[in-house]
Design a protein around this motif. Sequence first.
Motif, short mmCIF file in Angstrom:
data_model
loop_
_atom_site.label_atom_id
_atom_site.label_comp_id
_atom_site.label_asym_id
_atom_site.label_seq_id
_atom_site.Cartn_x
_atom_site.Cartn_y
_atom_site.Cartn_z
N ALA A 7 0.82 -1.20 0.00
CA ALA A 7 0.00 0.00 0.00
C ALA A 7 0.86 1.26 0.00
O ALA A 7 0.56 2.24 -0.69
CB ALA A 7 -0.94 -0.01 1.21
N GLU A 8 1.94 1.23 0.77
CA GLU A 8 2.84 2.38 0.81
C GLU A 8 3.51 2.59 -0.54
O GLU A 8 3.72 3.73 -0.98
CB GLU A 8 3.88 2.19 1.91
N SER A 9 3.86 1.47 -1.20
CA SER A 9 4.49 1.56 -2.53
C SER A 9 3.53 2.17 -3.54
O SER A 9 3.90 3.04 -4.34
CB SER A 9 4.94 0.17 -3.00
N VAL A 10 2.26 1.73 -3.50
CA VAL A 10 1.25 2.28 -4.41
C VAL A 10 1.01 3.75 -4.09
O VAL A 10 0.91 4.60 -4.99
CB VAL A 10 -0.07 1.48 -4.31
N ALA A 11 0.94 4.06 -2.79
CA ALA A 11 0.68 5.44 -2.37
C ALA A 11 1.77 6.39 -2.86
O ALA A 11 1.49 7.55 -3.19
CB ALA A 11 0.57 5.52 -0.85
N ASP A 12 3.00 5.89 -2.92
CA ASP A 12 4.10 6.72 -3.42
C ASP A 12 4.03 6.93 -4.93
O ASP A 12 4.69 7.83 -5.46
CB ASP A 12 5.45 6.08 -3.07
N SER A 13 3.24 6.08 -5.62
CA SER A 13 3.22 6.11 -7.08
C SER A 13 1.99 6.79 -7.67
O SER A 13 2.01 7.20 -8.83
CB SER A 13 3.30 4.68 -7.63
N VAL A 14 0.91 6.88 -6.90
CA VAL A 14 -0.32 7.43 -7.45
C VAL A 14 -0.26 8.95 -7.52
O VAL A 14 0.47 9.60 -6.77
CB VAL A 14 -1.57 7.00 -6.64
N ILE A 15 -1.05 9.48 -8.43
CA ILE A 15 -1.20 10.92 -8.58
C ILE A 15 -2.68 11.25 -8.44
O ILE A 15 -3.54 10.57 -9.01
CB ILE A 15 -0.70 11.38 -9.97
N LYS A 16 -2.99 12.28 -7.67
CA LYS A 16 -4.38 12.72 -7.52
C LYS A 16 -4.68 13.77 -8.58
O LYS A 16 -3.91 14.70 -8.79
CB LYS A 16 -4.61 13.30 -6.12
N ARG A 17 -5.81 13.58 -9.26
CA ARG A 17 -6.21 14.56 -10.27
C ARG A 17 -7.68 14.91 -10.08
O ARG A 17 -8.50 14.07 -9.69
CB ARG A 17 -6.01 14.01 -11.69
N ARG A 18 -8.01 16.14 -10.38
CA ARG A 18 -9.39 16.60 -10.32
C ARG A 18 -9.85 16.96 -11.73
O ARG A 18 -9.19 17.73 -12.43
CB ARG A 18 -9.52 17.80 -9.40
N PHE A 19 -10.95 16.36 -12.15
CA PHE A 19 -11.49 16.62 -13.47
C PHE A 19 -12.78 17.44 -13.34
O PHE A 19 -13.65 17.12 -12.54
CB PHE A 19 -11.81 15.30 -14.20
N LYS A 20 -12.86 18.49 -14.14
CA LYS A 20 -14.06 19.30 -14.15
C LYS A 20 -15.16 18.59 -14.94
O LYS A 20 -14.89 17.67 -15.72
CB LYS A 20 -13.78 20.66 -14.79
N ARG A 21 -16.39 19.03 -14.74
CA ARG A 21 -17.50 18.46 -15.48
C ARG A 21 -17.24 18.55 -16.99
O ARG A 21 -16.88 19.61 -17.50
CB ARG A 21 -18.79 19.20 -15.14
N GLY A 22 -17.37 17.42 -17.68
CA GLY A 22 -17.18 17.38 -19.13
C GLY A 22 -15.78 17.00 -19.56
O GLY A 22 -15.57 16.68 -20.75
N GLU A 23 -14.82 16.99 -18.65
CA GLU A 23 -13.45 16.63 -19.01
C GLU A 23 -13.31 15.13 -19.20
O GLU A 23 -13.94 14.33 -18.49
CB GLU A 23 -12.46 17.09 -17.94
N CYS A 24 -12.44 14.72 -20.14
CA CYS A 24 -12.17 13.31 -20.40
C CYS A 24 -11.17 12.76 -19.39
O CYS A 24 -10.11 13.36 -19.18
CB CYS A 24 -11.61 13.11 -21.81
N ILE A 25 -11.50 11.63 -18.81
CA ILE A 25 -10.57 10.91 -17.93
C ILE A 25 -9.74 9.95 -18.78
O ILE A 25 -8.52 9.88 -18.64
CB ILE A 25 -11.34 10.18 -16.82
N VAL A 26 -10.39 9.20 -19.65
CA VAL A 26 -9.72 8.43 -20.69
C VAL A 26 -10.51 8.64 -21.97
O VAL A 26 -11.70 8.93 -21.95
CB VAL A 26 -9.60 6.92 -20.36
#
Length: 224
Positions: A24-43
């Motif tokens: 979990a600590e390894s994953v936590a060090d690797s993830v990035i938090k992102r905020r998408f506005k309404r209508g924005e593409c995530i993928v």
Amino acid sequence: MSLLSNLDLIRRVPLFSTLTQAQAESVADSVIKRRFKRGECIVEQGKKSNCLAIVLTGRARVMTTDTRGREVILATMNPGDYVGEMSLIDNQPHSATVRAEVQTDVLILGRTEFARCLPENTSMAYAVMKGLVQRLRHADRKIESLALMDVYGRVARALLEFAQPDKEGVLTIKDRVSRQDVAKMIGASREMVSRVMKDLEDRGFIEVNEAGSTLIKERLNSLG
């Protein structure tokens, strides 16, 4: 979102619930938090993002578009849901677009860390497989409804998918139902969906209140 550490956020995601503390600590060090506005593409359909995207808050819509620009809504993503694992597994472009329906916070996990987690944690690998099976079953139900059900049955099934039980166990759709969204889900015109929903209300299958929420009566199950 900013008050919680990455590790706190990881521990709240069901997919990562079986990770050891070190994992979990390894994953936590690797993830990035992102905020998408309404209508924005995530993928985006047809492109590669080389990442797993996990919804923390908000809501996103999964859709596909044909060469003529016509959209079909495949599913709705809620907190805890994730997308991108198929592309990570087979290294192919995304088969659908995921667009934020409201402001949506997402954790992004890259290909390398995702690939490292699976062999190290069989429970997580099983969770990914279970998620893929659930998507396949959902796709099978959608194919079945398009091929075998009339428009009343398809509208009924879409409403049942939107609905959630309230405190008393009564199925309710809290937000106002978009006729256009239902039309894109079931392959019908907006006008036809409006007529069918009006008829379902008149016949007592559903009840729409002034605030816009929809109460699903038990007899609607007979149609969907």
